[in-house]
Design a protein around this motif. Structure first.
Motif, short mmCIF file in Angstrom:
data_model
loop_
_atom_site.label_atom_id
_atom_site.label_comp_id
_atom_site.label_asym_id
_atom_site.label_seq_id
_atom_site.Cartn_x
_atom_site.Cartn_y
_atom_site.Cartn_z
N ALA A 183 0.84 -1.19 0.00
CA ALA A 183 0.00 0.00 0.00
C ALA A 183 0.88 1.24 0.00
O ALA A 183 2.05 1.20 0.39
CB ALA A 183 -0.91 0.00 1.22
N VAL A 184 0.32 2.35 -0.45
CA VAL A 184 1.05 3.62 -0.41
C VAL A 184 1.24 4.02 1.04
O VAL A 184 0.28 4.05 1.83
CB VAL A 184 0.28 4.71 -1.18
N ALA A 185 2.46 4.31 1.42
CA ALA A 185 2.78 4.59 2.81
C ALA A 185 2.37 6.01 3.20
O ALA A 185 2.31 6.91 2.36
CB ALA A 185 4.28 4.41 3.05
N GLY A 186 2.10 6.19 4.50
CA GLY A 186 1.87 7.52 5.03
C GLY A 186 0.54 8.15 4.70
O GLY A 186 0.41 9.37 4.74
N VAL A 187 -0.46 7.34 4.37
CA VAL A 187 -1.78 7.86 3.98
C VAL A 187 -2.78 7.52 5.07
O VAL A 187 -2.87 6.37 5.51
CB VAL A 187 -2.24 7.28 2.63
#
Length: 318
Positions: free
Chosen positions: A233-237
């Motif tokens: 998954a896209v990190a930091g979201v």
């Protein structure tokens, strides 16, 4: 090829009017004042179509709708410039209610949906377009619906299909040759397996060419007869996770209509899911985030980042 020329047909078997109540604090068993109310067209397939439209891709909804709620939903989609083919139902379209407070996870109350006759379902099957480039069936089935209908819709479309359905309908979709796109829990429940690998194997053995499993913050995996691909998954979201899976489905389908490889399609799915988390309601994506994570999509579709400030997250059923 024109990058936005492909048409994706999207069937939502059990659409809904999604109502969101915002309260100061969710408290079970207490009378609570509703601070504001929002209403919007809902259902997993509707969310997929709206996300596709938001990036300039062409889609067409197929919706069985009935009663005043159904007429309202159709009018709202027209106002949003979402093309739709409506099959009239005698029974009323359902409503879902989500309670949000910006602190706890949203609480959703989903009505089961109308009783749909065999004749009405036959009309839905006849309305499945034969000229689309891809077909998506997404969402729950109304109570009493024969899951075999999912296979009939997929065969009627006669194009590459993606099915985001649950229970026995997921097994039917696999047998009809659709790419199956459950989340991890839905996969285990539908197949009765104890592991993702085993559950994906069941769907592949039944005929699915590909099984895409979403794991939320743990990313996505694609299972094929030849092996497995995983994309994180896209990190930091962080934000509103409701509808992120529908956005991921939209991103995956959009990539596959471009002829992109599976690993790239998974990356698009992850980026679309992350961009949906950044928006306050289901059926939307943050275009600026997409432009950052998928610069090739920005070039193809000429995305323009949204300029308005992002509201605080709330919840919406998918």
């Amino acid at each position: 090829m024109n990058p936005v020329a492909n048409v994706v047909a999207v069937l939502t078997p059990n659409p809904a009017v999604d109502v969101t109540y915002r309260v100061a604090q969710q408290r079970v068993g207490h009378t609570q004042r509703v601070l504001d109310v929002t209403r919007r067209p809902g259902g997993k397939g509707v969310n997929v179509a709206r996300v596709l439209g938001s990036v300039g891709a062409r889609s067409r909804c197929l919706l069985p709708l009935g009663g005043p709620a159904g007429r309202w939903l159709a009018a709202e989609l027209a106002g949003l410039d979402v093309p739709a083919t409506v099959v009239p139902l005698a029974g009323p379209t359902r409503t879902t209610v989500t309670v949000v407070d910006g602190v706890q996870h949203p609480t959703m109350f989903g009505e089961p949906g109308p009783a749909v006759s065999a004749a009405e379902w036959a009309a839905v099957t006849r309305a499945v377009p034969a000229d689309a480039d891809a077909f998506v069936v997404a969402g729950s089935l109304p109570p009493g619906t024969d899951p075999e209908l999912v296979g009939a819709w997929i065969r009627a479309a006669a194009v590459p299909a993606v099915a985001d359905v649950t229970g026995p309908a997921l097994l039917v979709a696999a047998a009809a040759g659709a790419v199956c796109a459950p989340n991890a829990q839905e996969l285990l429940e539908a197949t009765g397996c104890a592991s993702e690998q085993a559950g994906a194997g069941v769907l592949l053995e039944r005929g699915a060419p590909l099984v895409v499993v979403s794991r939320g913050a743990a990313g996505l995996s694609a299972h094929t007869p030849g092996g497995q691909v995983h994309v994180p998954a896209v990190a930091g979201v962080s934000g509103n996770p409701t509808g992120a899976g529908d956005a991921a489905t939209a991103g995956f389908v959009l990539a596959t209509t471009r002829g992109l490889p599976t690993a790239t399609a998974l990356r698009w799915a992850a980026a679309f899911g992350a961009a949906a988390v950044l928006r306050p309601v289901a059926g939307e994506v943050d275009l600026a985030a997409l432009a950052r994570h998928l610069p090739e999509l920005q070039l193809e579709l000429q995305l323009e980042p949204q300029l308005e400030p992002r509201p605080e997250p709330d919840g919406s059923p998918a």
